[in-house]
Motif scaffolding. Structure first.
Motif, PDB file in Angstrom:
ATOM      1  N   LEU A  93     -35.991 -66.007 -37.196  1.00 44.47           N
ATOM      2  CA  LEU A  93     -36.076 -64.604 -37.951  1.00 44.47           C
ATOM      3  C   LEU A  93     -36.698 -63.609 -37.338  1.00 44.47           C
ATOM      4  CD1 LEU A  93     -36.385 -66.075 -41.414  1.00 44.47           C
ATOM      5  CD2 LEU A  93     -34.460 -65.297 -40.675  1.00 44.47           C
ATOM      6  N   ILE A  94     -36.268 -62.568 -36.972  1.00 42.17           N
ATOM      7  CA  ILE A  94     -36.967 -61.688 -36.037  1.00 42.17           C
ATOM      8  C   ILE A  94     -37.226 -60.411 -36.869  1.00 42.17           C
ATOM      9  CG2 ILE A  94     -36.655 -60.273 -33.921  1.00 42.17           C
ATOM     10  CD1 ILE A  94     -36.317 -63.342 -33.623  1.00 42.17           C
ATOM     11  N   GLY A  95     -38.668 -59.985 -37.171  1.00 42.65           N
ATOM     12  CA  GLY A  95     -38.782 -58.887 -37.874  1.00 42.65           C
ATOM     13  C   GLY A  95     -38.878 -57.994 -36.896  1.00 42.65           C
ATOM     14  N   THR A  96     -38.283 -56.618 -37.029  1.00 52.33           N
ATOM     15  CA  THR A  96     -38.301 -55.598 -36.099  1.00 52.33           C
ATOM     16  C   THR A  96     -38.891 -54.378 -36.736  1.00 52.33           C
ATOM     17  OG1 THR A  96     -36.214 -54.740 -36.535  1.00 52.33           O
ATOM     18  CG2 THR A  96     -36.564 -56.346 -34.788  1.00 52.33           C
ATOM     19  N   GLU A  97     -39.267 -53.411 -36.017  1.00 52.12           N
ATOM     20  CA  GLU A  97     -39.616 -51.937 -36.267  1.00 52.12           C
ATOM     21  C   GLU A  97     -38.824 -51.094 -35.792  1.00 52.12           C
ATOM     22  OE1 GLU A  97     -43.215 -48.630 -35.623  1.00 52.12           O
ATOM     23  OE2 GLU A  97     -43.306 -50.621 -34.731  1.00 52.12           O
ATOM     24  N   ILE A  98     -37.936 -50.078 -36.509  1.00 52.16           N
ATOM     25  CA  ILE A  98     -37.159 -49.344 -35.845  1.00 52.16           C
ATOM     26  C   ILE A  98     -37.785 -48.220 -35.257  1.00 52.16           C
ATOM     27  CG2 ILE A  98     -35.490 -47.451 -36.218  1.00 52.16           C
ATOM     28  CD1 ILE A  98     -34.628 -49.110 -38.655  1.00 52.16           C
ATOM     29  N   LEU A  99     -37.764 -47.966 -33.999  1.00 56.57           N
ATOM     30  CA  LEU A  99     -38.468 -46.864 -32.918  1.00 56.57           C
ATOM     31  C   LEU A  99     -37.704 -45.804 -32.980  1.00 56.57           C
ATOM     32  CD1 LEU A  99     -39.349 -49.172 -29.939  1.00 56.57           C
ATOM     33  CD2 LEU A  99     -40.677 -48.786 -31.755  1.00 56.57           C
ATOM     34  N   ASN A 100     -36.300 -45.643 -32.970  1.00 57.82           N
ATOM     35  CA  ASN A 100     -35.461 -44.612 -33.175  1.00 57.82           C
ATOM     36  C   ASN A 100     -34.177 -44.663 -33.258  1.00 57.82           C
ATOM     37  OD1 ASN A 100     -33.913 -44.705 -30.390  1.00 57.82           O
ATOM     38  ND2 ASN A 100     -36.235 -44.356 -29.645  1.00 57.82           N
TER      39      ASN A 100
END
Length: 102
Positions: A93-100
């Motif tokens: 499970l990969i938690g990501t932050e949207i950069l753009n």
């Protein structure tokens, strides 16, 4: 000033996570590698992606979430890995932050 800081923090927590459970394509610039994964949920600032391979924290990649309506393009983003945790079934499970959103 304090009220502004509290409000800014509060607004970050106001994004609703939408369960999507749909196929997503990941593209890695550094190797031109692509991977198919499952986008489990999506919010205004990030997404949770399930993969068969672990991804390094702080790594960045592009995503393409297809649209179910031909009138709308795929949802394209560049994201950064915030966390990677192995699930009980051996997937990640990969938690990501949207950069753009290019």
């Amino acid at each position: 000033m304090i009220n502004s800081t509290i409000r800014d923090y509060s607004e970050k927590r106001d994004f609703i996570r939408m369960k999507v459970d749909t196929t997503i394509r990941l593209t890695f610039d550094d190797s031109e590698k692509t991977m198919t994964a499952v986008c489990k949920d999506l919010s205004g600032t990030g997404m949770l992606i399930e993969t068969s391979d672990a991804l390094a924290e702080n790594s960045e990649f592009h995503t393409s979430l297809p649209s179910s309506n031909p009138a709308f393009p795929a949802f394209e983003t560049k994201v950064k890995v915030i966390r990677c945790a192995e699930s009980e079934d051996g997937r990640f499970l990969i938690g990501t932050e949207i950069l753009n959103m290019p």
